[in-house]
Design a protein around this motif. Sequence first.
Motif, PDB file in Angstrom:
ATOM      1  N   VAL A   1      97.579  -7.481  -2.236  1.00  0.00           N
ATOM      2  CA  VAL A   1      98.271  -8.584  -2.263  1.00  0.00           C
ATOM      3  C   VAL A   1      97.260  -9.605  -1.645  1.00  0.00           C
ATOM      4  CG1 VAL A   1     100.659  -7.884  -2.245  1.00  0.00           C
ATOM      5  CG2 VAL A   1      99.713  -8.665  -0.332  1.00  0.00           C
ATOM      6  N   GLY A   2      96.284  -9.436  -1.151  1.00  0.00           N
ATOM      7  CA  GLY A   2      95.415 -10.500  -0.867  1.00  0.00           C
ATOM      8  C   GLY A   2      95.452 -10.826   0.581  1.00  0.00           C
ATOM      9  N   LYS A   3      94.710 -12.051   1.135  1.00  0.00           N
ATOM     10  CA  LYS A   3      94.888 -12.328   2.493  1.00  0.00           C
ATOM     11  C   LYS A   3      95.750 -13.684   2.764  1.00  0.00           C
ATOM     12  CE  LYS A   3      90.768 -12.202   4.216  1.00  0.00           C
ATOM     13  NZ  LYS A   3      89.165 -12.320   4.468  1.00  0.00           N
ATOM     14  N   HIS A   4      96.637 -13.289   3.306  1.00  0.00           N
ATOM     15  CA  HIS A   4      97.581 -14.421   3.687  1.00  0.00           C
ATOM     16  C   HIS A   4      97.818 -14.595   4.994  1.00  0.00           C
ATOM     17  CE1 HIS A   4      98.902 -15.033  -0.548  1.00  0.00           C
ATOM     18  NE2 HIS A   4      98.572 -13.698  -0.720  1.00  0.00           N
ATOM     19  N   VAL A   5      98.034 -15.858   5.564  1.00  0.00           N
ATOM     20  CA  VAL A   5      98.523 -16.154   7.083  1.00  0.00           C
ATOM     21  C   VAL A   5      99.512 -17.042   6.835  1.00  0.00           C
ATOM     22  CG1 VAL A   5      96.551 -17.999   7.589  1.00  0.00           C
ATOM     23  CG2 VAL A   5      97.769 -16.926   9.277  1.00  0.00           C
ATOM     24  N   TYR A   6     100.547 -16.998   7.764  1.00  0.00           N
ATOM     25  CA  TYR A   6     101.736 -17.607   7.954  1.00  0.00           C
ATOM     26  C   TYR A   6     101.801 -18.357   9.383  1.00  0.00           C
ATOM     27  CZ  TYR A   6     103.123 -14.923   4.056  1.00  0.00           C
ATOM     28  OH  TYR A   6     103.175 -14.652   2.578  1.00  0.00           O
ATOM     29  N   LEU A   7     101.329 -19.736   9.099  1.00  0.00           N
ATOM     30  CA  LEU A   7     101.149 -20.280  10.727  1.00  0.00           C
ATOM     31  C   LEU A   7     102.294 -21.374  11.084  1.00  0.00           C
ATOM     32  CD1 LEU A   7      97.407 -21.704   9.778  1.00  0.00           C
ATOM     33  CD2 LEU A   7      97.888 -19.774  11.333  1.00  0.00           C
ATOM     34  N   PRO A   8     102.598 -21.209  12.397  1.00  0.00           N
ATOM     35  CA  PRO A   8     103.477 -22.263  12.790  1.00  0.00           C
ATOM     36  C   PRO A   8     102.883 -23.575  12.767  1.00  0.00           C
ATOM     37  CG  PRO A   8     102.521 -21.117  14.804  1.00  0.00           C
ATOM     38  CD  PRO A   8     102.214 -20.469  13.311  1.00  0.00           C
ATOM     39  N   THR A   9     103.785 -24.525  12.998  1.00  0.00           N
ATOM     40  CA  THR A   9     103.184 -25.829  12.701  1.00  0.00           C
ATOM     41  C   THR A   9     103.789 -26.779  13.914  1.00  0.00           C
ATOM     42  OG1 THR A   9     104.725 -26.844  11.275  1.00  0.00           O
ATOM     43  CG2 THR A   9     102.471 -26.005  10.324  1.00  0.00           C
ATOM     44  N   PHE A  10     103.256 -27.558  14.483  1.00  0.00           N
ATOM     45  CA  PHE A  10     103.649 -28.435  15.584  1.00  0.00           C
ATOM     46  C   PHE A  10     103.626 -29.826  15.538  1.00  0.00           C
ATOM     47  CE2 PHE A  10     102.194 -24.303  16.928  1.00  0.00           C
ATOM     48  CZ  PHE A  10     103.339 -23.722  17.503  1.00  0.00           C
ATOM     49  N   GLY A  11     102.863 -30.425  14.785  1.00  0.00           N
ATOM     50  CA  GLY A  11     102.780 -31.873  14.535  1.00  0.00           C
ATOM     51  C   GLY A  11     104.039 -32.435  13.982  1.00  0.00           C
TER      52      GLY A  11
END
Length: 115
Positions: free
Chosen positions: A53-63
Amino acid sequence: MRDLAVQNPDDKDINSALKDLLYLGARENDLASVRNWHHITSNNCLVENSEKVGKHVYLPTFGHGEYASLAVLDDHMEALWESFGFTVHRLGDFNSFAKRQGVVHCISKYLKRGD
């Protein structure tokens, strides 16, 4: 600071800070403010590195909201992961999780795995 210490006699952090300030020469009439902050942990994310399925990253955000100045960090983290060849998926405002010492990893047990 002394007022905070009097109001919170069991708060070791406030009382320790007051003791340190007095030791360093603070005087009774000096003003100090206490900053309410929390750690932001952009490295606490979900990473999928799969041939299928590839390279995926799920990032938290804070701004967000009162922390809008942190958006520059959100942008930086997205660019960093993209430079490693990942598709970045920004997750919503994670400040409330971070204030309680948690972020993405802490909610991952609720994700469905498999088909």
